[in-house]
Design an enzyme around this catalytic site. Structure first.
Site, short mmCIF file in Angstrom:
data_model
loop_
_atom_site.label_atom_id
_atom_site.label_comp_id
_atom_site.label_asym_id
_atom_site.label_seq_id
_atom_site.Cartn_x
_atom_site.Cartn_y
_atom_site.Cartn_z
N GLY A 206 -32.12 40.59 31.90
CA GLY A 206 -30.32 41.60 31.89
C GLY A 206 -30.66 42.43 31.27
N TYR B 94 -17.16 44.82 39.31
CA TYR B 94 -17.97 44.90 37.96
C TYR B 94 -16.72 46.63 37.19
CZ TYR B 94 -21.51 42.32 40.09
OH TYR B 94 -22.05 41.76 40.40
N CYS C 94 -12.35 52.54 53.81
CA CYS C 94 -10.59 52.90 54.17
C CYS C 94 -10.56 51.90 53.13
CB CYS C 94 -10.00 52.33 54.80
SG CYS C 94 -10.33 53.16 56.51
#
Length: 461
Positions: A276, A362, A389
């Site tokens: 992370g 996110y 779209c």
């Protein structure tokens, strides 16, 4: 601020952009920490990567395309290995995985984490030794576990009591003793987006520490003796810059190690602190180097082990984004440039949320530059959007581009190596882009572009 009726991404309208974004002195300049290390402006003003002009790459491979600076990726692998010489560095394959990348990280001495049968198949087909593979996942099927056990995967990170039972049954049938780690949910709120924070209690991963499930899982494995419990695993989230979360996580996991020792007389030999580690997507991001990360994590673990009177376990870390993320940029071609009532200029490119869903998913921020030339025009705040779209089909929410940006220009977006191609889709039946690896002035295709024939081949109706 009143919420914008069209959604959060439309709340900041006007010519100023977010507070952290500054008008550049030179709109052509590249911010080094955002780009692969071998990217520069060539004599003609176009971007080059490892000596190749992006205009030539676009002509040969088309746009959009993910462009991988192979030496950059390899150098980041080496930096993590050098920073963690006494630990195992597992490349987190979910960030981006293909057979060429598997071979690259294997050649650089890294291990590999996979979390599905498809990722495992990719790893094995590329020749990664099974004993150097770790298998994650919160809902591994019997078929996936069977394949992992039969292949001899080096470790399996168990995530539920059901999985412990499934794996134990397979082990008994085959007369083997798979090595496992227990994934512990430590209750740490990482400073990241809610959907990529993975250690708070109310989510799907791991065994709760506070509720006692993590200890119960470890005791179950030890008491039954079918699986070999090697240690504990913790992962607190993604795109993390603050080490304080790792400190709290390590303290809590090592307290569980101490509890297990006191209750069963066993000191578990391994500890995985996950990954992370954040990267720079924009100038507001300031990631730590692998060396600094290693120094801080080692200090945390050594201190907590001393406090608990534990032998320091063998460490593992799992960088994925931090290795592949900065090594890739996406190359697009602008199709339209539209000024909307003086509020904002939209630069529409030939990709979008099908090749980078992170902005929509996110609320991620990215940077961009005109890649085929330099410009003497003044900076203009623009929004780079895709061809799909959806009004939320945004690639770069706010970026200063030259005011003379025009249809046909190439636009490059850095930091797209992680969770872009791996999360790509065929929304609106758009084929997924290729991945082109560049090294020493040569380019090679490592993932080809999908075609309409590929899409239709799956349509059996």
């Amino acid at each position: 601020m009143r919420a914008h009726e069209a959604g959060a991404l439309h709340g900041e309208i006007g010519s100023r952009g977010p507070a952290w974004l500054r008008t550049p002195v030179d709109v052509n300049a590249l911010v080094p920490q955002l780009w692969p290390r071998n990217v520069a402006r060539g004599p003609a003003g176009a971007l080059t990567v490892a000596g190749l002009d992006v205009r030539d790459l676009a002509a040969e491979y088309g746009t959009p395309a993910y462009v991988l600076d192979e030496d950059d990726l390899r150098e980041r692998c080496r930096e993590f290995r050098a920073a963690f010489p006494d630990a195992d560095v597992y490349y987190a394959g979910k960030a981006f995985l293909c057979r060429a990348v598997v071979r690259m990280i294997a050649e650089e001495g890294l291990f590999l984490d996979v979390c599905t049968g498809g990722e495992l198949a990719t790893a094995l087909s590329a020749g990664m030794p099974a004993e150097r593979i770790g298998f994650h996942g919160n809902n591994k099927s019997v078929a996936e576990l069977t394949r992992a056990v039969d292949a001899g995967v080096g470790r399996i990170i168990v995530d539920s009591f059901t999985e412990i039972d499934r794996l134990s049954e397979l082990a008994r049938e085959r007369g083997v003793r798979p090595k496992v780690l227990v994934r512990v949910t430590v209750g740490v709120e990482a400073h990241t987006h809610e959907f990529i924070a993975t250690a708070h209690e109310d989510q799907k991963f791991g065994f709760s520490l506070a509720g006692g499930a993590a200890a119960a899982a470890a005791f179950k494995i030890l008491d039954e003796g079918v699986l070999e419990l090697r240690g504990l695993h913790s992962h607190i989230g993604s795109q993390i810059f603050d080490a304080s979360g790792f400190e709290v996580s390590a303290r809590r996991v090592l307290a569980l190690q101490s509890q297990i020792r006191d209750a069963r007389g066993v000191e578990l030999p391994e500890l995985d602190l996950g990954g992370g580690f954040g990267i720079a997507y924009t100038t507001q991001d300031d990631p730590a180097s692998p060396h600094d990360l290693a120094k801080r994590l080692r200090k945390i673990v050594d201190g907590e082990c001393a406090a608990e009177n534990l032998a320091v376990p063998h460490l593992s870390v799992e960088p994925g984004r931090a290795i592949v993320g900065p090594a890739v940029f996406t190359l697009y071609q602008a199709g339209t440039v539209k000024d909307v009532d003086g509020l904002r200029t939209y630069v529409s490119v030939d990709g979008g949320m099908s090749d980078n869903i992170r902005t929509a998913l996110y609320d991620a921020s990215y940077s961009a530059t005109v890649a085929n030339r330099t410009s003497t025009a003044p900076p203009m705040l623009a929004r780079v959007v895709g061809k799909h779209c959806e009004s939320g089909d945004i690639v770069v929410k706010d970026e200063f581009l030259p005011a003379d940006v025009q249809p046909g220009d190439l636009v490059a977006v850095p930091g797209t190596g992680a969770y872009c191609r791996s999360m790509a889709s065929n929304y609106n039946h758009v084929p997924r882009p290729p991945v082109v690896a560049v090294r020493d002035g040569r380019a090679r295709l490592i993932v080809r572009r999908e075609t309409e024939d590929d899409l239709l081949a799956l349509d059996v109706g």
